[in-house]
Design an enzyme around this catalytic site. Structure first.
Site, PDB file in Angstrom:
ATOM      1  N   PHE A   1       0.860   9.657  -7.275  1.00 44.21           N
ATOM      2  CA  PHE A   1       0.774   9.259  -5.875  1.00 44.21           C
ATOM      3  C   PHE A   1       0.774   7.746  -5.726  1.00 44.21           C
ATOM      4  O   PHE A   1       0.000   7.040  -6.379  1.00 44.21           O
ATOM      5  CB  PHE A   1      -0.517   9.793  -5.240  1.00 44.21           C
ATOM      6  CG  PHE A   1      -0.473  11.231  -4.841  1.00 44.21           C
ATOM      7  CD1 PHE A   1      -0.127  11.595  -3.541  1.00 44.21           C
ATOM      8  CD2 PHE A   1      -0.788  12.222  -5.747  1.00 44.21           C
ATOM      9  CE1 PHE A   1      -0.085  12.931  -3.164  1.00 44.21           C
ATOM     10  CE2 PHE A   1      -0.756  13.567  -5.375  1.00 44.21           C
ATOM     11  CZ  PHE A   1      -0.408  13.917  -4.085  1.00 44.21           C
ATOM     12  N   ASP A   2       1.625   7.267  -4.833  1.00 44.23           N
ATOM     13  CA  ASP A   2       1.523   5.901  -4.343  1.00 44.23           C
ATOM     14  C   ASP A   2       0.246   5.826  -3.494  1.00 44.23           C
ATOM     15  O   ASP A   2      -0.289   6.856  -3.078  1.00 44.23           O
ATOM     16  CB  ASP A   2       2.765   5.591  -3.506  1.00 44.23           C
ATOM     17  CG  ASP A   2       2.727   4.225  -2.853  1.00 44.23           C
ATOM     18  OD1 ASP A   2       2.341   3.253  -3.524  1.00 44.23           O
ATOM     19  OD2 ASP A   2       3.080   4.139  -1.658  1.00 44.23           O
ATOM     20  N   LEU A   3      -0.232   4.623  -3.212  1.00 45.75           N
ATOM     21  CA  LEU A   3      -1.450   4.472  -2.410  1.00 45.75           C
ATOM     22  C   LEU A   3      -1.118   4.086  -0.969  1.00 45.75           C
ATOM     23  O   LEU A   3      -1.281   4.878  -0.041  1.00 45.75           O
ATOM     24  CB  LEU A   3      -2.375   3.425  -3.047  1.00 45.75           C
ATOM     25  CG  LEU A   3      -3.675   3.115  -2.298  1.00 45.75           C
ATOM     26  CD1 LEU A   3      -4.520   4.364  -2.105  1.00 45.75           C
ATOM     27  CD2 LEU A   3      -4.457   2.034  -3.045  1.00 45.75           C
ATOM     28  N   ASP A   4      -0.648   2.859  -0.764  1.00 47.95           N
ATOM     29  CA  ASP A   4      -0.387   2.358   0.584  1.00 47.95           C
ATOM     30  C   ASP A   4       0.779   3.104   1.236  1.00 47.95           C
ATOM     31  O   ASP A   4       1.884   3.133   0.712  1.00 47.95           O
ATOM     32  CB  ASP A   4      -0.053   0.866   0.544  1.00 47.95           C
ATOM     33  CG  ASP A   4      -1.242   0.014   0.124  1.00 47.95           C
ATOM     34  OD1 ASP A   4      -2.384   0.496   0.249  1.00 47.95           O
ATOM     35  OD2 ASP A   4      -1.028  -1.129  -0.327  1.00 47.95           O
TER      36      ASP A   4
END
Length: 221
Positions: A9-12
């Site tokens: 998963f990416d965060l932003d």
């Protein structure tokens, strides 16, 4: 659907919406160069890509000035901007259910690891992730492809067909391609469908609920 085991998963723009914090910190950095930005919406292009690259691309800074701008950005971000942020509705439930269903969740962000860890901890999301990967404050691993390669190495993942990168910008999709893994683009973040399609996303979903259905509906189990 392929049987994925590892979800990166990416965060932003994927787990959380960091718009207020990031745009205010970018505006703060630009102000130190005498540049006034009255509409923070003009700065959403900074959400996702490495910040130095964005200062150079959108404001034509030299690499030296971009580094100075990054330092000013962090001056505000590490005390205030870090938590001007919120988790997307339904994301906590999704992560919990994915964990219960034995998916291995891994954070793969270009944001410095030290900030990413604080954000996940603040929003009580850290326990869902078996590994957190990000960049370092000294500039190591700022490219998404480098972050993904680091994850694959450190987590000893050899079967890349079991890995899916999930993110909202082309950098997530292109980084996945560099590492020969599949990718999913999400439209509730800051990239649009054209950007994600052009980058070559294997899947594109519109909402957190769509992601829930993709991984957890009985027909996909």
């Amino acid at each position: 659907m392929k049987q994925y085991r590892y979800l990166l998963f990416d965060l932003d723009g994927t787990l959380t919406d960091p718009k207020i914090g990031i745009t205010r910190c970018v505006a703060y950095a630009l102000e130190s160069f005498g540049i006034q930005v009255n509409d923070l919406n003009q700065l959403t292009c900074f959400i996702g890509p490495p910040l130095i690259d964005s200062f150079m691309e959108y404001y034509h800074f030299s690499e030296k000035d971009a580094q100075k701008a990054l330092e000013k950005y962090r001056e505000r971000f590490h005390t205030v901007g870090l938590f001007e942020n919120h988790v997307y509705h339904g994301m906590d439930k999704l992560l919990k259910e994915l964990t219960i269903s034995n998916y291995q969740l891994i954070l793969a962000t270009s944001k410095p690891h030290i900030y990413a860890k604080q954000i996940l901890s603040h929003f009580h999301l850290e326990s869902y992730f078996t590994f957190l990967a990000g960049s370092e404050l000294n500039g190591i691993r700022t490219k998404k492809g480098e972050v993904i390669a680091y994850v694959l190495k450190e987590c000893h993942i050899s079967n890349r067909s079991q890995v899916l990168m999930i993110g909202d910008r082309k950098h997530d999709i292109l980084g996945a391609k560099e590492n020969q893994i599949d990718s999913m683009g999400v439209l509730f973040g800051y990239g649009d469908r054209e950007e994600l399609q052009t980058a070559g996303a294997d899947y594109i979903i519109e909402t957190v609920q769509d992601m829930y259905n993709f991984f957890l509906s009985p027909s996909n189990q």
